[in-house]
Enzyme design. Structure first.
Site, PDB file in Angstrom:
ATOM      1  N   ASP A  32       0.844  -1.198   0.000  1.00  0.00           N
ATOM      2  CA  ASP A  32       0.000   0.000   0.000  1.00  0.00           C
ATOM      3  C   ASP A  32       0.877   1.244   0.000  1.00  0.00           C
ATOM      4  OD1 ASP A  32      -1.970  -1.797   0.217  1.00  0.00           O
ATOM      5  OD2 ASP A  32      -2.753  -1.105   2.160  1.00  0.00           O
ATOM      6  N   GLU A 112     -26.544 -16.545 -12.412  1.00  0.00           N
ATOM      7  CA  GLU A 112     -25.714 -15.547 -11.735  1.00  0.00           C
ATOM      8  C   GLU A 112     -26.420 -15.125 -10.463  1.00  0.00           C
ATOM      9  OE1 GLU A 112     -25.016 -12.261 -14.500  1.00  0.00           O
ATOM     10  OE2 GLU A 112     -25.148 -13.748 -16.093  1.00  0.00           O
ATOM     11  N   LYS A 114     -28.042 -12.504  -7.935  1.00  0.00           N
ATOM     12  CA  LYS A 114     -28.705 -11.214  -8.153  1.00  0.00           C
ATOM     13  C   LYS A 114     -28.251 -10.272  -7.049  1.00  0.00           C
ATOM     14  CE  LYS A 114     -33.152  -9.173  -9.288  1.00  0.00           C
ATOM     15  NZ  LYS A 114     -33.133  -8.014  -8.395  1.00  0.00           N
ATOM     16  N   ASP A 116     -27.815  -7.181  -4.771  1.00  0.00           N
ATOM     17  CA  ASP A 116     -28.830  -6.240  -4.319  1.00  0.00           C
ATOM     18  C   ASP A 116     -28.215  -4.854  -4.157  1.00  0.00           C
ATOM     19  OD1 ASP A 116     -31.276  -5.419  -3.627  1.00  0.00           O
ATOM     20  OD2 ASP A 116     -31.325  -6.343  -1.651  1.00  0.00           O
ATOM     21  N   TYR A 223     -22.310  -7.541 -15.266  1.00  0.00           N
ATOM     22  CA  TYR A 223     -22.938  -8.768 -15.748  1.00  0.00           C
ATOM     23  C   TYR A 223     -23.357  -8.762 -17.206  1.00  0.00           C
ATOM     24  CZ  TYR A 223     -26.940  -5.979 -14.303  1.00  0.00           C
ATOM     25  OH  TYR A 223     -27.824  -4.960 -14.124  1.00  0.00           O
ATOM     26  N   LYS A 310     -36.454 -14.854  -7.082  1.00  0.00           N
ATOM     27  CA  LYS A 310     -36.284 -14.087  -5.841  1.00  0.00           C
ATOM     28  C   LYS A 310     -36.336 -15.013  -4.628  1.00  0.00           C
ATOM     29  CE  LYS A 310     -36.375  -9.609  -7.102  1.00  0.00           C
ATOM     30  NZ  LYS A 310     -37.288  -8.520  -6.882  1.00  0.00           N
ATOM     31  N   CYS A 404     -47.747   8.371  28.062  1.00  0.00           N
ATOM     32  CA  CYS A 404     -46.384   8.584  27.585  1.00  0.00           C
ATOM     33  C   CYS A 404     -45.373   7.994  28.574  1.00  0.00           C
ATOM     34  CB  CYS A 404     -46.126  10.082  27.416  1.00  0.00           C
ATOM     35  SG  CYS A 404     -44.420  10.450  26.992  1.00  0.00           S
ATOM     36  N   CYS A 407     -43.341  11.489  29.990  1.00  0.00           N
ATOM     37  CA  CYS A 407     -43.992  12.535  30.790  1.00  0.00           C
ATOM     38  C   CYS A 407     -45.331  12.098  31.372  1.00  0.00           C
ATOM     39  CB  CYS A 407     -44.158  13.796  29.959  1.00  0.00           C
ATOM     40  SG  CYS A 407     -45.418  13.609  28.682  1.00  0.00           S
ATOM     41  N   CYS A 422     -47.884  11.473  21.971  1.00  0.00           N
ATOM     42  CA  CYS A 422     -47.915  12.159  23.257  1.00  0.00           C
ATOM     43  C   CYS A 422     -48.210  13.617  22.917  1.00  0.00           C
ATOM     44  CB  CYS A 422     -46.574  12.038  23.969  1.00  0.00           C
ATOM     45  SG  CYS A 422     -46.397  13.246  25.298  1.00  0.00           S
ATOM     46  N   CYS A 428     -42.929  17.574  27.235  1.00  0.00           N
ATOM     47  CA  CYS A 428     -42.408  16.204  27.267  1.00  0.00           C
ATOM     48  C   CYS A 428     -40.897  16.230  26.973  1.00  0.00           C
ATOM     49  CB  CYS A 428     -43.142  15.376  26.221  1.00  0.00           C
ATOM     50  SG  CYS A 428     -42.656  13.652  26.184  1.00  0.00           S
TER      51      CYS A 428
HETATM   52  P1  AMP Z   1     -35.667  -5.697 -10.506  1.00  0.00           P
HETATM   53  O1  AMP Z   1     -35.054  -4.386 -10.037  1.00  0.00           O
HETATM   54  O2  AMP Z   1     -36.222  -6.516  -9.392  1.00  0.00           O
HETATM   55  O3  AMP Z   1     -36.570  -5.497 -11.709  1.00  0.00           O
HETATM   56  O4  AMP Z   1     -34.451  -6.590 -11.037  1.00  0.00           O
HETATM   57  C1  AMP Z   1     -33.720  -6.196 -12.135  1.00  0.00           C
HETATM   58  C2  AMP Z   1     -32.401  -5.679 -11.691  1.00  0.00           C
HETATM   59  O5  AMP Z   1     -31.608  -6.684 -11.092  1.00  0.00           O
HETATM   60  C3  AMP Z   1     -31.552  -5.252 -12.847  1.00  0.00           C
HETATM   61  O6  AMP Z   1     -31.892  -3.976 -13.300  1.00  0.00           O
HETATM   62  C4  AMP Z   1     -30.177  -5.247 -12.243  1.00  0.00           C
HETATM   63  O7  AMP Z   1     -29.932  -3.986 -11.665  1.00  0.00           O
HETATM   64  C5  AMP Z   1     -30.282  -6.234 -11.093  1.00  0.00           C
HETATM   65  N1  AMP Z   1     -29.322  -7.348 -11.173  1.00  0.00           N
HETATM   66  C6  AMP Z   1     -28.564  -7.770 -10.139  1.00  0.00           C
HETATM   67  N2  AMP Z   1     -27.777  -8.784 -10.491  1.00  0.00           N
HETATM   68  C7  AMP Z   1     -27.996  -9.039 -11.799  1.00  0.00           C
HETATM   69  C8  AMP Z   1     -27.479  -9.971 -12.735  1.00  0.00           C
HETATM   70  N3  AMP Z   1     -26.556 -10.873 -12.379  1.00  0.00           N
HETATM   71  N4  AMP Z   1     -27.947  -9.933 -13.999  1.00  0.00           N
HETATM   72  C9  AMP Z   1     -28.904  -9.027 -14.365  1.00  0.00           C
HETATM   73  N5  AMP Z   1     -29.432  -8.120 -13.523  1.00  0.00           N
HETATM   74  C10 AMP Z   1     -29.000  -8.111 -12.241  1.00  0.00           C
HETATM   75 ZN    ZN Z   2     -44.601  12.672  26.662  1.00  0.00          ZN
END
Ligand code: AMP
Ligand code: ZN
Length: 667
Positions: A32, A112, A114, A116, A223, A310, A404, A407, A422, A428
């Site tokens: 680093d 793949e 998904k 979040d 992806y 999902k 509450c 108070c 309240c 309070c």
């Molecule tokens: P949704 O928002 O529930 O309609 O899901 C679609 C979204 O999933 C896409 O717009 C991507 O942003 C997301 N996503 C996450 N992982 C993947 C993946 N491996 N391939 C395609 N979409 C993905």
């Molecule tokens: Zn209160």
């Protein structure tokens, strides 16, 4: 080529490389310290020779640029969403549709994870990052390039020599560990912790200061690559190619020769997901063969060749130990279940939300119950049900409180509302302290140096009874208090003094009127212009303002009906706070558009929508959001919906484009 230029280019290339090795391959070959030294060397050279500036230089990862408005950009390739499957049956139904559409059952799939987070589309041309745009409505999104550049796993330059223009789709995520660290820091600083990694990632992209984005441990997972011609013959091949170009493609994907293998992958990750360092909410299954993908095509919303399976929300059981009733700064009561700690979705859970009295009644809870808890998108899980069969006969029922907890005033519940309050707003302690804490918070008056604990201390010492009292604090009053030193007292007094220049809309937000958040405060500040005008406004005038609904209007009227609030505001006036808006205190540049009303729609070539709006107003015109018989012009950009044009025609409104508009205001 000049020696210096060569040196700069070589350093940049080496640093891009080290960056890739460190963040994508997780296999650095220098320390680093050495990395930092090279960055420093490059920074110095770039300062000395500004003619070699490059927006994709590795030194700019630390951010620096500030974006006020994120311009809207049209996606070169629309960003679709995905259809969902919530059960194996729905997945099998999708497989049938795919096979039918292709007229064959010889289909293999890539699976793949998904991720979040938030979707992003990156465009590369000649091997360098050109722009980064959020999904938006799928057709157009916000240009967040400056902020995206700070994310180390986004390659600013590609490896190898792939020069073709293309877009790559990915997800910006915040790993759980980094998210927790950010929250620990926030708690230390007395700020509300963020609720979940996804929303925090999403909010990060819209921070105005890219330096702050650089400080967040965001990552980018890729992806999909798209260009004007077909680049690859299979999805799995494209993932490998993306990886070779330097993109961060997580390693957990697989090629499944049939749907049984897909299901095996899903079952595996449904269990294993909690061991990942980031959150996933399902598995994305894609037809692997790109020719087959093209044959299946898209519905208006999503590709027919992919589906998102999902996962069900993570759930488990815990024992209900007690229920806490918390009082907020507006007096609203929030019940919280205290549980014996259990692990859920990779984190230890000790509390669950109970929402309100109805919810508690519906769950029919008893102390000591074994309760099913579930974690959705939020950090705090919720209680789904109680196991009444396991309950001991002498268990005590959980009742909603009547008074509450602070108070002891009897609680009230307004008709049609879910929460209890309240009503003792002026007496309070929890509410008073909460209101002052809100007033000094960063987004309101930004009085730093005064933490939440100090506010409590000052309240209990009798030095602060309302936020107006902040402006009566003096050196002599503060210095005798615990943990106060010369310097800290001076800092506090300076910050209080400085807050007198905070603009009206933030003061208004700081007052803590129920339902008046930042956006509403700004709206009210613009519409009424001053606290006096707002205080005089009645219910009818308030609801006429765009986006001000009944609830907000009632709350504003109620706030200014209170004599004690009026007295506090009078005091704030004498202390010199900004109680008039600067937002609409401008003189028009000309009156060329006087009396004309515009509706702006679509995307424009040379100006953002906000810029156009400002131009209209600068020249004396008005902008409104929807077409009516009062509209004079519909200013239409690219991608305007067809419905708008039809409506404009029906109403006989003149439709103009950007060029005509600009000629209307030019001299
Ligand atoms: P949704 O928002 O529930 O309609 O899901 C679609 C979204 O999933 C896409 O717009 C991507 O942003 C997301 N996503 C996450 N992982 C993947 C993946 N491996 N391939 C395609 N979409 C993905
Ligand atoms: Zn209160």
């Amino acid at each position: 080529m000049k020696e210096v230029k060569k040196q700069i280019l070589a350093l940049r290339k080496a640093l891009h490389d080290h960056n890739y090795r460190y963040y994508v391959l997780d296999d650095p070959i220098i320390s680093d310290y050495e990395f930092d030294q090279s960055i420093r060397e490059l920074t110095n050279l770039e300062k000395q020779y500004p003619e070699y500036h490059d927006p994709n230089s590795p030194t700019l990862r630390v951010g620096g640029g500030v974006t006020k408005d994120f311009p809207t950009l049209v996606h070169e390739f629309p960003m679709y969403s995905l259809d969902n499957a919530y059960s194996q049956q729905e997945l099998l139904d999708w497989e049938k549709r795919v096979q039918k559409g292709l007229g064959t059952d010889e289909v293999s799939y890539t699976c793949e994870l998904k991720y979040d987070g938030v979707s992003i589309s990156l465009t590369y041309d000649c091997g360098v990052l050109e722009r980064a745009v959020t999904r938006g409505d799928g057709t157009q999104g916000d240009d967040v390039t400056q902020n995206i550049r700070t994310i180390p796993t986004v390659p600013l330059e590609l490896r190898g020599d792939f020069k073709e223009r293309f877009a790559v789709r990915g997800e910006i995520i915040l790993p759980i560990d980094g998210f927790n660290k950010m929250n620990e820091q926030r708690i230390v600083e007395g700020e509300e912790p963020y609720r979940n990694p996804r929303n925090t990632a999403s909010g990060s992209l819209k921070l105005q200061d890219s330096k702050l984005v650089a400080l967040r441990p965001l990552q980018c997972f890729l992806y999909q690559m798209i260009a004007n011609r077909t680049l690859f013959s299979t999805q799995i091949e494209s993932l490998q190619a993306a990886h070779d170009l330097g993109f961060n493609v997580p390693k957990y994907h697989t090629l499944a020769p049939n749907i049984d293998e897909v299901i095996r992958f899903i079952t595996h990750w449904e269990k294993e997901r909690t061991n990942l360092p980031y959150e996933i909410d399902g598995v994305v299954v894609k037809v692997n063969d790109i020719a087959q993908q093209d044959e299946l095509g898209y519905t208006s919303k999503s590709p027919r060749w992919a589906i998102a399976y999902k996962f069900k929300a993570a759930s488990t059981y815990a024992t209900l130990e007690s229920v806490q009733f918390q009082v907020g700064r507006t007096g609203a009561i929030t019940p919280v279940a205290i549980l014996n700690p259990v692990v859920l979705g990779g984190t230890v859970v000790k509390r669950a939300s109970l929402h309100n009295a109805d919810q508690i009644e519906k769950l029919d809870l008893y102390f000591g119950d074994s309760v099913a808890i579930e974690k959705g998108g939020e950090i705090i899980p919720k209680i789904i049900s109680a196991e009444s069969s396991k309950r001991s006969t002498d268990a005590k029922k959980v009742y909603y409180i009547t008074h509450c907890p602070d108070c002891k005033t009897e609680l009230v519940r307004m008709a049609g509302e879910a929460d209890h309050y309240c009503p003792n707003n002026d007496g309070c302690p929890t509410q008073i302290i909460g209101r002052i804490q809100h007033f000094i918070s960063r987004k309101a008056m930004n009085i730093y140096g005064l933490g939440n604990e100090t506010i409590e201390l000052l309240y209990y010492q009798g030095l602060l009874i309302s936020y107006a009292d902040l402006y009566t604090l003096t050196y002599e009053k503060l210095i005798p208090l615990e943990r106060m030193a010369d310097k800290s007292v001076q800092n506090i007094l300076d910050a209080i003094d400085k807050s007198k220049t905070i603009p009206f809309e933030r003061v208004l937000f700081g007052l803590g009127i129920r339902y008046v958040g930042q956006t509403v405060a700004k709206k009210l500040a613009i519409s009424f212009g001053s606290i006096d005008a707002l205080a005089k406004a009645n219910f009818d005038t308030l609801v006429q303002v765009d986006e001000i609904g009944i609830r907000i209007a009632e709350s504003v009227v109620e706030f200014f009906d209170s004599l004690s609030n009026i007295q506090i505001i009078d005091r704030l006036k004498t202390y010199g706070l900004q109680l008039k808006s600067q937002l609409n205190n401008f003189k028009p540049l000309s009156n060329k558009l006087e009396g004309q009303s515009f509706v702006i729609s679509g995307v424009f070539a040379t100006h953002s929508r906000d810029e156009i709006k400002t131009l209209v107003e600068d020249h004396g015109g008005k902008v409104s959001s929807s077409l009516s018989s009062k509209t004079s012009f519909l200013l239409a950009g690219e991608n305007m919906g067809p419905k708008k044009r039809i409506k404009a025609d029906q109403l006989g409104i003149v439709v103009i484009d950007e060029t005509i508009f600009l000629s209307m205001i030019s001299t």
